[in-house]
Scaffold this motif. Structure first.
Motif, PDB file in Angstrom:
ATOM      1  N   ILE A  71      12.794  -1.064  -9.163  1.00 52.07           N
ATOM      2  CA  ILE A  71      13.137  -2.044  -8.132  1.00 52.07           C
ATOM      3  C   ILE A  71      13.817  -1.348  -6.949  1.00 52.07           C
ATOM      4  O   ILE A  71      13.495  -1.610  -5.789  1.00 52.07           O
ATOM      5  N   ILE A  72      14.751  -0.447  -7.233  1.00 55.08           N
ATOM      6  CA  ILE A  72      15.442   0.277  -6.165  1.00 55.08           C
ATOM      7  C   ILE A  72      14.464   1.131  -5.366  1.00 55.08           C
ATOM      8  O   ILE A  72      14.513   1.167  -4.127  1.00 55.08           O
ATOM      9  N   SER A  73      13.554   1.811  -6.039  1.00 49.62           N
ATOM     10  CA  SER A  73      12.585   2.638  -5.323  1.00 49.62           C
ATOM     11  C   SER A  73      11.629   1.767  -4.510  1.00 49.62           C
ATOM     12  O   SER A  73      11.254   2.132  -3.391  1.00 49.62           O
ATOM     13  N   PHE A  74      11.248   0.593  -5.036  1.00 49.01           N
ATOM     14  CA  PHE A  74      10.389  -0.306  -4.266  1.00 49.01           C
ATOM     15  C   PHE A  74      11.115  -0.811  -3.027  1.00 49.01           C
ATOM     16  O   PHE A  74      10.529  -0.875  -1.932  1.00 49.01           O
ATOM     17  N   THR A 111       2.989   5.903  -2.768  1.00 50.00           N
ATOM     18  CA  THR A 111       4.134   6.677  -3.244  1.00 50.00           C
ATOM     19  C   THR A 111       4.071   6.863  -4.741  1.00 50.00           C
ATOM     20  O   THR A 111       4.343   7.937  -5.261  1.00 50.00           O
ATOM     21  N   LYS A 112       3.695   5.815  -5.439  1.00 49.69           N
ATOM     22  CA  LYS A 112       3.727   5.864  -6.901  1.00 49.69           C
ATOM     23  C   LYS A 112       2.625   6.745  -7.480  1.00 49.69           C
ATOM     24  O   LYS A 112       2.865   7.496  -8.421  1.00 49.69           O
ATOM     25  N   PHE A 113       1.424   6.677  -6.937  1.00 47.38           N
ATOM     26  CA  PHE A 113       0.309   7.360  -7.574  1.00 47.38           C
ATOM     27  C   PHE A 113      -0.173   8.603  -6.821  1.00 47.38           C
ATOM     28  O   PHE A 113      -0.319   9.672  -7.416  1.00 47.38           O
ATOM     29  N   VAL A 114      -0.383   8.494  -5.534  1.00 44.41           N
ATOM     30  CA  VAL A 114      -0.987   9.595  -4.787  1.00 44.41           C
ATOM     31  C   VAL A 114       0.025  10.708  -4.543  1.00 44.41           C
ATOM     32  O   VAL A 114      -0.284  11.889  -4.713  1.00 44.41           O
ATOM     33  N   ILE A 127       0.835  -1.208   0.000  1.00 46.61           N
ATOM     34  CA  ILE A 127       0.000   0.000   0.000  1.00 46.61           C
ATOM     35  C   ILE A 127       0.867   1.254   0.000  1.00 46.61           C
ATOM     36  O   ILE A 127       0.575   2.223  -0.714  1.00 46.61           O
ATOM     37  N   SER A 128       1.955   1.248   0.760  1.00 47.70           N
ATOM     38  CA  SER A 128       2.820   2.434   0.772  1.00 47.70           C
ATOM     39  C   SER A 128       3.505   2.634  -0.576  1.00 47.70           C
ATOM     40  O   SER A 128       3.717   3.759  -1.004  1.00 47.70           O
ATOM     41  N   TYR A 129       3.831   1.540  -1.254  1.00 43.80           N
ATOM     42  CA  TYR A 129       4.427   1.675  -2.591  1.00 43.80           C
ATOM     43  C   TYR A 129       3.419   2.283  -3.555  1.00 43.80           C
ATOM     44  O   TYR A 129       3.759   3.189  -4.336  1.00 43.80           O
ATOM     45  N   LEU A 130       2.174   1.801  -3.505  1.00 42.13           N
ATOM     46  CA  LEU A 130       1.148   2.356  -4.392  1.00 42.13           C
ATOM     47  C   LEU A 130       0.875   3.821  -4.062  1.00 42.13           C
ATOM     48  O   LEU A 130       0.701   4.650  -4.970  1.00 42.13           O
TER      49      LEU A 130
END
Length: 159
Positions: A64-67, A29-32, A24-27
């Motif tokens: 991958i690094i950001s994830f 970070t990526k979209f919101v 959820i935190s990755y999503l």
């Protein structure tokens, strides 16, 4: 004593919850955060941050690094919250342990170390509203010697 089912449930919670939080935190970070950063700092800094955080091309190394970095920060935050919650529980447990022999209110002498515990003083204190019990206690600090080691202790004694 916990049953086997409770241990299985606890193990699932301690593994599934962090994995779900990482995803959820990755999503988020990526979209919101893209849109939020664009509103807060402006379009150009948000564009530069997005370009270095997420690659639109076929370069999966940046993604991958950001994830890995987002999941590491999320996991460390999760562990910190769990540890602080455990310590908070220990604090309540220890306070509950010590309130059994630490009184809520103490009557101490104005001068010196001791005072006369007369029956009239005890009766006045016992007659006060909200007081359940009155007991005279002698309490002082002392030095304890045990096998050539010295310890400072607090000694309490009562009737």
């Amino acid at each position: 004593m916990c049953s086997v089912n409770e241990y299985i449930l606890l193990a699932l919670m301690l593994t599934v919850v962090p994995l779900g939080a990482i995803f959820i935190s990755y999503l988020l970070t990526k979209f919101v955060l893209r849109k939020l950063m664009g509103l807060i700092v402006g379009r150009v800094p948000a564009y530069i941050a997005e370009r270095y955080l997420f690659s639109r091309q076929n370069r999966n190394a940046i993604n991958i690094i950001s994830f890995i970095s987002v999941s590491g920060i999320t996991f460390v935050t999760y562990v910190l919250i769990v540890v602080l919650s455990i310590f908070n529980g220990f604090q309540g447990y220890i306070e509950g342990m010590y309130t059994s022999f630490d009184s809520d209110i103490r009557v101490v002498p104005a001068r010196g170390k001791t005072m006369v515990a007369s029956d009239s003083l005890r009766n006045v204190l016992a007659a006060t509203e909200g007081v359940e019990a009155v007991s005279p206690v002698l309490q002082d600090k002392a030095m304890l010697t045990y096998y050539d080691k010295q310890y400072m202790v607090e000694v309490k004694g009562g009737k």
